[in-house]
Motif scaffolding. Sequence first.
Motif, PDB file in Angstrom:
ATOM      1  N   ALA A 136      -0.196   0.024  -7.074  1.00  0.00           N
ATOM      2  CA  ALA A 136       0.495  -0.530  -5.909  1.00  0.00           C
ATOM      3  C   ALA A 136       0.574  -2.047  -6.005  1.00  0.00           C
ATOM      4  N   ALA A 137      -0.535  -2.685  -6.332  1.00  0.00           N
ATOM      5  CA  ALA A 137      -0.542  -4.139  -6.450  1.00  0.00           C
ATOM      6  C   ALA A 137       0.294  -4.597  -7.635  1.00  0.00           C
ATOM      7  N   THR A 174       0.818  -1.214   0.000  1.00  0.00           N
ATOM      8  CA  THR A 174       0.000   0.000   0.000  1.00  0.00           C
ATOM      9  C   THR A 174       0.850   1.262   0.000  1.00  0.00           C
ATOM     10  N   LEU A 175       1.924   1.251   0.783  1.00  0.00           N
ATOM     11  CA  LEU A 175       2.793   2.424   0.889  1.00  0.00           C
ATOM     12  C   LEU A 175       3.929   2.419  -0.132  1.00  0.00           C
ATOM     13  N   HIS A 176       3.937   1.404  -0.998  1.00  0.00           N
ATOM     14  CA  HIS A 176       4.962   1.260  -2.037  1.00  0.00           C
ATOM     15  C   HIS A 176       6.368   1.271  -1.430  1.00  0.00           C
ATOM     16  N   ARG A 177       6.562   0.412  -0.449  1.00  0.00           N
ATOM     17  CA  ARG A 177       7.858   0.279   0.222  1.00  0.00           C
ATOM     18  C   ARG A 177       8.555  -0.975  -0.286  1.00  0.00           C
ATOM     19  N   LEU A 234      -2.507  -9.535  -2.661  1.00  0.00           N
ATOM     20  CA  LEU A 234      -2.151  -8.479  -3.603  1.00  0.00           C
ATOM     21  C   LEU A 234      -3.349  -8.018  -4.419  1.00  0.00           C
ATOM     22  N   ILE A 235      -4.235  -8.947  -4.768  1.00  0.00           N
ATOM     23  CA  ILE A 235      -5.441  -8.563  -5.490  1.00  0.00           C
ATOM     24  C   ILE A 235      -6.333  -7.698  -4.598  1.00  0.00           C
ATOM     25  N   GLN A 236      -6.440  -8.039  -3.331  1.00  0.00           N
ATOM     26  CA  GLN A 236      -7.221  -7.221  -2.406  1.00  0.00           C
ATOM     27  C   GLN A 236      -6.576  -5.839  -2.246  1.00  0.00           C
ATOM     28  N   CYS A 237      -5.248  -5.795  -2.213  1.00  0.00           N
ATOM     29  CA  CYS A 237      -4.566  -4.497  -2.151  1.00  0.00           C
ATOM     30  C   CYS A 237      -4.924  -3.643  -3.367  1.00  0.00           C
TER      31      CYS A 237
END
Length: 133
Positions: free
Chosen positions: A108-109, A69-72, A97-100
């Motif tokens: 993001a995903a 989510t935060l692209h870390r 990842l699909i839920q993200c």
Amino acid sequence: MDDERYETGLANRKAVLGEAHVERSLAGAGAFAGPWQDFVTRTAWHDVWNDEALPWKTRSMIVLTITTTLHREEEFKLHLRPALKNGVTIPELRALLIQCAVYAGVPAANAAFRWVREVLGDEADALAAPGDG
């Protein structure tokens, strides 16, 4: 008490991330970042990861969700293999990842799917159950 928090946190940190990674982090900290490493070990790895309210598998899934989510990228990649070791399956990872994508956005995903491929390569396909999607 602080020594106990540090030692327990250090053991948890090594169990999840691997001894070599942790030793490199501690050795490379130097005088400036040494207190930061102490803080992370006591707070994240003792106070949080040592709390039995959530199993490590769940904590690993949370870390992967937040870092997606935060692209870390760096932290996502660091925690990917430990998540598998903690019991997260490839179908669960894909579903996470699909839920993200729904809640944090497709970019993001999409990035996280790419990071999985960069870390695991063909292993991700090999670990996927036949016919699971």
